[in-house]
Design a protein around this motif. Structure first.
Motif, PDB file in Angstrom:
ATOM      1  N   HIS A   8       0.839  -1.208   0.000  1.00 47.50           N
ATOM      2  CA  HIS A   8       0.000   0.000   0.000  1.00 47.50           C
ATOM      3  C   HIS A   8       0.872   1.254   0.000  1.00 47.50           C
ATOM      4  O   HIS A   8       1.896   1.302   0.677  1.00 47.50           O
ATOM      5  CB  HIS A   8      -0.910   0.005   1.231  1.00 47.50           C
ATOM      6  CG  HIS A   8      -1.894  -1.118   1.217  1.00 47.50           C
ATOM      7  ND1 HIS A   8      -3.132  -1.012   0.626  1.00 47.50           N
ATOM      8  CD2 HIS A   8      -1.810  -2.384   1.677  1.00 47.50           C
ATOM      9  CE1 HIS A   8      -3.772  -2.178   0.734  1.00 47.50           C
ATOM     10  NE2 HIS A   8      -2.993  -3.023   1.370  1.00 47.50           N
ATOM     11  N   ASP A  13      -3.773   3.981   2.326  1.00 45.14           N
ATOM     12  CA  ASP A  13      -3.338   4.193   3.711  1.00 45.14           C
ATOM     13  C   ASP A  13      -1.895   3.796   3.991  1.00 45.14           C
ATOM     14  O   ASP A  13      -1.508   3.634   5.144  1.00 45.14           O
ATOM     15  CB  ASP A  13      -4.297   3.494   4.686  1.00 45.14           C
ATOM     16  CG  ASP A  13      -4.401   1.999   4.427  1.00 45.14           C
ATOM     17  OD1 ASP A  13      -3.669   1.486   3.561  1.00 45.14           O
ATOM     18  OD2 ASP A  13      -5.221   1.338   5.092  1.00 45.14           O
ATOM     19  N   HIS A  38      -6.005   0.265  -1.423  1.00 39.61           N
ATOM     20  CA  HIS A  38      -7.420   0.023  -1.147  1.00 39.61           C
ATOM     21  C   HIS A  38      -8.291   0.883  -2.071  1.00 39.61           C
ATOM     22  O   HIS A  38      -8.259   2.117  -1.996  1.00 39.61           O
ATOM     23  CB  HIS A  38      -7.768   0.413   0.298  1.00 39.61           C
ATOM     24  CG  HIS A  38      -7.008  -0.333   1.357  1.00 39.61           C
ATOM     25  ND1 HIS A  38      -7.248  -1.644   1.664  1.00 39.61           N
ATOM     26  CD2 HIS A  38      -6.021   0.061   2.185  1.00 39.61           C
ATOM     27  CE1 HIS A  38      -6.444  -2.024   2.648  1.00 39.61           C
ATOM     28  NE2 HIS A  38      -5.683  -1.012   2.983  1.00 39.61           N
ATOM     29  N   HIS A 248       2.637  -1.434   4.629  1.00 45.48           N
ATOM     30  CA  HIS A 248       1.956  -0.131   4.696  1.00 45.48           C
ATOM     31  C   HIS A 248       2.914   1.000   5.032  1.00 45.48           C
ATOM     32  O   HIS A 248       2.509   2.160   5.065  1.00 45.48           O
ATOM     33  CB  HIS A 248       0.854  -0.140   5.757  1.00 45.48           C
ATOM     34  CG  HIS A 248      -0.447  -0.751   5.320  1.00 45.48           C
ATOM     35  ND1 HIS A 248      -0.598  -2.081   5.072  1.00 45.48           N
ATOM     36  CD2 HIS A 248      -1.675  -0.190   5.120  1.00 45.48           C
ATOM     37  CE1 HIS A 248      -1.860  -2.334   4.726  1.00 45.48           C
ATOM     38  NE2 HIS A 248      -2.530  -1.193   4.749  1.00 45.48           N
TER      39      HIS A 248
END
Ligand code: AMP
Ligand code: ZN
Ligand code: FE
Ligand code: FE
Length: 276
Positions: A8, A13, A38, A248
């Motif tokens: 990501h 995020d 996402h 992330h």
């Protein structure tokens, strides 16, 4: 020969810009990196450009948030055409739902005595360079930390943002089979993300009927037993085994970039499945 097919960026995020994430993946010596933000493909042009510059294959992807029988189910789509309908409209609606959900989270938090504005959330999101295309609970969590309501992102989730807590607001509902059909209609390969977190293999029947082509086998939270079981399921059902770190960014509870990978021949199998 390794490919990290689940990451990501700041388009959703994550905390690294697409360019920086891809550059780091190349520095780690990975053969390929998949970008799976996402509900948005907005980070892909920058990621693909960075891939050309640093000589690593970038696998374009997206991770769709869906729900089935009260469980959160994530569908990965690889090599989708970004402008194909109905996927493009579906993703736009999901992002609009996320924007509206942030408003409702902030209203719910206000009732619990937490005073936080949309501007606070966007400011916390953009220690990063650009405004995220797809807003999520992690952005609210970072603002809660910045404003002293929580000690860490994990603490903010635990105190405010999970079911049963004052700032929990569910996302609009999408069925995973519909997400699989949209990915396939956009020329993409459809993969069930982290089945171990779904915890109910019975949804596979319905997803296979909708055109599911792969199962995420290599995943940080999977136990060795789950890994073996999902690998065997792939062989039995003719599904492509994929995998990745779900990176992330640093300072989060997440695995490191490249920490979990799939064999790089999986990339060719996904590309072939996408054309099928
Ligand atoms: P959302 O899609 O807005 O519902 O947010 C889900 C995202 O929040 C996940 O993809 C993770 O990045 C993050 N997340 C979920 N649960 C937690 C948690 N307990 N602590 C930290 N991050 C979490
Ligand atoms: Zn996430
Ligand atoms: Fe996920
Ligand atoms: Fe993910």
């Amino acid at each position: 020969m390794a490919a990290d097919l689940h990451t990501h960026t700041t388009a959703s995020d994550g905390t690294l810009a697409p360019e920086e994430l891809v550059r780091r993946a190349a520095e780690l010596g990975l053969d390929a990196v998949g970008i799976t933000d996402h509900d948005t493909m907005a980070g892909l042009p920058e990621a693909e450009e960075a891939g050309r510059r640093s000589g690593i294959a970038v696998v374009p992807g997206v991770e769709l948030s869906t729900d089935a029988t009260g469980r959160e189910v994530h569908i990965l789509g690889y090599y989708c055409r970004a402008d194909a309908e109905p996927l493009a409209s579906l993703l736009a609606a999901m992002r609009a739902g996320r924007e509206e959900r942030v408003e409702r989270i902030l209203a719910a938090l206000a009732r619990a005595g937490v005073s936080l504005t949309r501007e606070d959330v966007l400011a916390a999101a953009a220690g990063e360079a650009q405004r995220p295309e797809s807003l999520g609970r992690p952005h609210v969590a970072r603002a809660l930390v910045q404003h002293g309501y929580a000690e860490s992102v994990a603490d903010a989730f635990a105190r405010f943002l999970v079911p049963g807590k004052p700032g929990y607001v569910p996302r609009p509902k999408l069925h995973p089979a519909d997400a699989v059909r949209c990915v396939r209609a956009a020329g993409g390969a459809a993969v069930l993300a982290h089945p171990g977190l779904v915890g109910d293999d019975s949804i596979l029947t319905e997803l296979l009927a909708a055109g599911l082509q792969g199962l995420e086998v290599w995943y940080p939270d999977h136990t060795p037993e789950q890994l073996q079981r999902y690998l065997r399921l792939c062989e039995d059902l003719g599904l492509i085994p994929t995998g990745g770190s779900d990176f992330h960014g640093r300072g989060e509870r997440w695995a490191e970039l490249g920490q979990v990978t799939a064999p790089s021949e999986v990339v060719e199998r996904l590309a072939a499945a996408a054309q099928a």
